[in-house]
Motif scaffolding. Structure first.
Motif, PDB file in Angstrom:
ATOM      1  N   ARG A 296       8.116 -24.704  -2.946  1.00  0.00           N
ATOM      2  CA  ARG A 296       6.973 -25.337  -2.292  1.00  0.00           C
ATOM      3  C   ARG A 296       6.156 -24.372  -1.446  1.00  0.00           C
ATOM      4  N   LYS A 297       6.635 -23.147  -1.301  1.00  0.00           N
ATOM      5  CA  LYS A 297       5.950 -22.187  -0.422  1.00  0.00           C
ATOM      6  C   LYS A 297       5.755 -20.855  -1.144  1.00  0.00           C
ATOM      7  N   PRO A 298       4.573 -20.246  -1.019  1.00  0.00           N
ATOM      8  CA  PRO A 298       4.394 -18.918  -1.608  1.00  0.00           C
ATOM      9  C   PRO A 298       5.249 -17.880  -0.880  1.00  0.00           C
ATOM     10  N   VAL A 299       5.704 -16.885  -1.611  1.00  0.00           N
ATOM     11  CA  VAL A 299       6.509 -15.808  -1.040  1.00  0.00           C
ATOM     12  C   VAL A 299       5.736 -14.499  -1.166  1.00  0.00           C
ATOM     13  N   ALA A 300       5.548 -13.831  -0.035  1.00  0.00           N
ATOM     14  CA  ALA A 300       4.841 -12.555   0.008  1.00  0.00           C
ATOM     15  C   ALA A 300       5.832 -11.414   0.187  1.00  0.00           C
ATOM     16  N   VAL A 301       5.420 -10.226  -0.225  1.00  0.00           N
ATOM     17  CA  VAL A 301       6.197  -9.010   0.022  1.00  0.00           C
ATOM     18  C   VAL A 301       5.279  -8.026   0.734  1.00  0.00           C
ATOM     19  N   LYS A 302       5.704  -7.579   1.913  1.00  0.00           N
ATOM     20  CA  LYS A 302       4.901  -6.632   2.696  1.00  0.00           C
ATOM     21  C   LYS A 302       5.454  -5.229   2.507  1.00  0.00           C
ATOM     22  N   ILE A 303       4.591  -4.306   2.082  1.00  0.00           N
ATOM     23  CA  ILE A 303       4.992  -2.921   1.851  1.00  0.00           C
ATOM     24  C   ILE A 303       4.023  -1.981   2.569  1.00  0.00           C
ATOM     25  N   ALA A 304       4.548  -0.842   2.982  1.00  0.00           N
ATOM     26  CA  ALA A 304       3.711   0.168   3.621  1.00  0.00           C
ATOM     27  C   ALA A 304       2.961   0.960   2.555  1.00  0.00           C
ATOM     28  N   ALA A 305       1.785   1.444   2.910  1.00  0.00           N
ATOM     29  CA  ALA A 305       0.985   2.246   1.988  1.00  0.00           C
ATOM     30  C   ALA A 305       1.583   3.648   1.892  1.00  0.00           C
ATOM     31  N   ILE A 326      -0.262  -5.079   1.951  1.00  0.00           N
ATOM     32  CA  ILE A 326      -0.233  -3.620   2.044  1.00  0.00           C
ATOM     33  C   ILE A 326      -0.673  -3.205   3.442  1.00  0.00           C
ATOM     34  N   ASP A 327       0.169  -2.448   4.130  1.00  0.00           N
ATOM     35  CA  ASP A 327      -0.119  -2.015   5.508  1.00  0.00           C
ATOM     36  C   ASP A 327      -0.324  -0.505   5.530  1.00  0.00           C
ATOM     37  N   GLY A 328      -1.509  -0.060   5.975  1.00  0.00           N
ATOM     38  CA  GLY A 328      -1.865   1.353   5.924  1.00  0.00           C
ATOM     39  C   GLY A 328      -1.452   2.142   7.145  1.00  0.00           C
ATOM     40  N   ILE A 329      -1.677   3.452   7.100  1.00  0.00           N
ATOM     41  CA  ILE A 329      -1.193   4.384   8.124  1.00  0.00           C
ATOM     42  C   ILE A 329      -1.801   4.114   9.493  1.00  0.00           C
ATOM     43  N   PRO A 347      -3.917   6.094   4.020  1.00  0.00           N
ATOM     44  CA  PRO A 347      -4.891   5.075   4.432  1.00  0.00           C
ATOM     45  C   PRO A 347      -4.879   3.872   3.502  1.00  0.00           C
ATOM     46  N   VAL A 348      -5.084   2.693   4.083  1.00  0.00           N
ATOM     47  CA  VAL A 348      -4.975   1.461   3.300  1.00  0.00           C
ATOM     48  C   VAL A 348      -6.090   1.337   2.265  1.00  0.00           C
ATOM     49  N   GLU A 349      -7.253   1.944   2.515  1.00  0.00           N
ATOM     50  CA  GLU A 349      -8.351   1.842   1.559  1.00  0.00           C
ATOM     51  C   GLU A 349      -7.959   2.446   0.206  1.00  0.00           C
ATOM     52  N   LEU A 350      -7.336   3.630   0.245  1.00  0.00           N
ATOM     53  CA  LEU A 350      -6.913   4.285  -0.988  1.00  0.00           C
ATOM     54  C   LEU A 350      -5.789   3.500  -1.657  1.00  0.00           C
ATOM     55  N   ALA A 351      -4.866   2.979  -0.841  1.00  0.00           N
ATOM     56  CA  ALA A 351      -3.754   2.193  -1.384  1.00  0.00           C
ATOM     57  C   ALA A 351      -4.264   0.925  -2.057  1.00  0.00           C
TER      58      ALA A 351
END
Length: 495
Positions: A296-305, A326-329, A347-351
């Motif tokens: 019933r709930k979406p599952v996200a995965v948070k990763i560093a760039a 995606i979390d940038g520097i 940087p998150v823009e490139l990622a």
């Protein structure tokens, strides 16, 4: 006592003609920069961290906080930051901690991207008179509208901005209240971070994205049930590849109950999840969380760039992630080793560009939404992120600035004079959550209007038409390789 070689970073300048010795500065400073010496106000600049609270609240404007020049000879190789770090480590013999995002002068790609504007052949749209669709849905989408079956669970946002993960413990309960209240008012979501969900805020569970981090703090069937969405935290932009640490002195009775750990003990988040060492292991955890919440709930995965971010994101999507964050520097933090914060990640823009490209090439882009974080500072950054391929953005530091943060970068001390990154009862009262929620709501309202203005100026009436549309971007001052990775043309190039 051994001689300290480190000098003051700031100088407290007091206008004695204006000062009325009210001692407001002494009462406001948790770092004891200002003291009462027999009725005379004295200031020790060596203790000042540059939070500017005393300057802002001085009733007569008698104070001015000035950043001092470093007392070292000019040297291109030995910059003041390196010099200061060595001095601190030679005195303390430990890791130098830092808070907030990196202040290194890395290229901020948002500032090198320009947006398009409609002219004669593509008329602009007036957002005051014509509808503009900013509503965003995060979650797995069908590949085509002809697909049969029930739509996967979605998060509905009234605009593509969410409040980033900041845990109860790293920030005060009043800060959590402000974020939760503002999320409901603005039609968005706030992220609990890895500190669990305070029971008082269960009433706002319909707006809570609950993290499952390596320490599993506060994670229980009840916690999972409270969430609107779940987020598996693998990495963080400010400290990729390492874990977290909340000092025991911050673990109060309330935080102990929320995190399910003994009061006064250090809360250590290991660097890895000890049940995740492959994409298959990640798939198993995603499956377990979906099973536990009956899908019933979406599952996200948070990763560093990081350097191979595209392949990692692809693996996460194939493992069943509904949302990839995606979390940038330049992403913020309450505490991180200085050497990690300033030297690890990209940087998150490139990622973002690399991930969006990879998912499109593999034909799996609709299977997951992309949310990016790491120093989103304005509505223009939001629009550019959408054009590069993001579905939405997280804001953390920007939200704290709206609450009063002056980015003094001393969050890890627990002495935040603005009542944000502290558990000191005397200090936490300085942030009124009702006022805080109103300020956050105002910020999002202002950004929403600006986003509509920018879309209208481009002749676009819906965010969906901008998502991944890099033809609406042009670069200035970037190399050919940078433009190739970002997938944009240089300013002056036509369609």
């Amino acid at each position: 006592m051994a001689l300290k070689l480190t000098s003051a970073e700031f100088e407290v300048v007091r206008d004695k003609e204006r000062c009325i010795a009210c001692f407001a500065c002494a009462r406001q400073c948790a770092f004891d920069t200002h003291t009462d010496n027999d009725g005379v106000v004295e200031s020790d600049s060596r203790l000042c961290v540059g939070c500017h609270r005393c300057e802002v609240l001085c009733p007569t404007g008698a104070l001015k906080i000035v950043q001092k020049e470093r007392l070292i000879k000019e040297n291109s190789n030995w910059q003041s930051s390196s010099f200061l770090a060595i001095q601190k480590q030679s005195e303390a013999g430990g890791i130098v901690l830092a808070a907030m995002g990196t202040d290194r002068p890395y290229t901020i790609y948002w500032d090198h991207l320009l947006l398009n504007a409609a002219q004669v052949t593509n008329p602009s749209i007036d957002p005051l008179r014509e509808p503009m669709e900013l509503r965003t849905y995060l979650g797995r989408k069908p590949v085509s509208f002809q697909d049969e079956g029930e739509l996967s669970p979605q998060l509905r946002l009234e605009m593509p901005v969410l409040f980033s993960a900041m845990s109860y413990g790293s920030i005060s309960l009043n800060t959590c209240r402000s974020l939760a209240w503002a999320s409901r008012a603005a039609g968005t979501y706030w992220n609990t971070g890895e500190g669990g969900l305070p029971q008082e805020l269960y009433a706002y569970n319909d707006r809570a994205i609950c993290q499952v981090a390596s320490g599993r703090f506060g994670v229980s069937p009840e916690y999972l049930e409270q969430a609107a969405a779940l987020e598996i935290k693998i990495g963080q932009g400010a400290k990729p590849g390492i874990g977290g640490h909340l000092p025991g002195e911050k673990v109060t009775v309330e935080i102990s109950a929320t995190r399910m750990i003994p009061e006064g003990t250090d809360a250590i988040s290991p660097a890895p999840h000890h049940d995740i060492y492959s994409i298959e292991d990640l798939k198993q955890l995603i499956f377990a969380l979906k099973e536990a919440t009956e899908y019933r709930k979406p599952v996200a995965v948070k990763i560093a760039a990081v350097h191979n971010i595209a392949a990692i994101a692809s693996g996460a999507v194939r493992a069943g992630a509904d949302i990839v964050c995606i979390d940038g520097i330049r992403g913020g933090t309450g505490a991180a080793p200085l050497v990690i914060r300033d030297n690890v990640g990209i940087p998150v823009e490139l990622a973002l560009a690399a991930v969006d490209n990879r998912l499109r090439q593999e034909g799996i882009r609709p299977q997951a939404s992309i949310v990016v974080a790491g120093s989103i500072r304005s509505s223009a950054d939001v629009v550019k992120a959408i054009a590069l391929g993001a579905d939405a953005v997280y804001i953390g530091t920007a939200a704290l600035v709206a609450l009063g943060c002056h980015i003094c970068q001393k969050c890890y001390t627990g002495k935040c004079n603005w009542g944000i990154a502290t558990q000191d009862p005397y200090l936490t009262k300085r942030l009124n959550p009702e006022v805080g929620a109103r300020r956050l709501t105002n910020l999002l309202r202002a950004w929403k209007m600006e986003i509509k203005e920018m879309l209208g100026g481009m002749g676009i009436n819906a965010l969906e038409s901008l998502r991944g549309n890099r033809e609406q971007l042009r670069a200035v001052g970037l190399t050919e390789k940078e433009m190739e990775i970002l997938g944009v043309k240089h300013a002056g190039e036509g369609w």
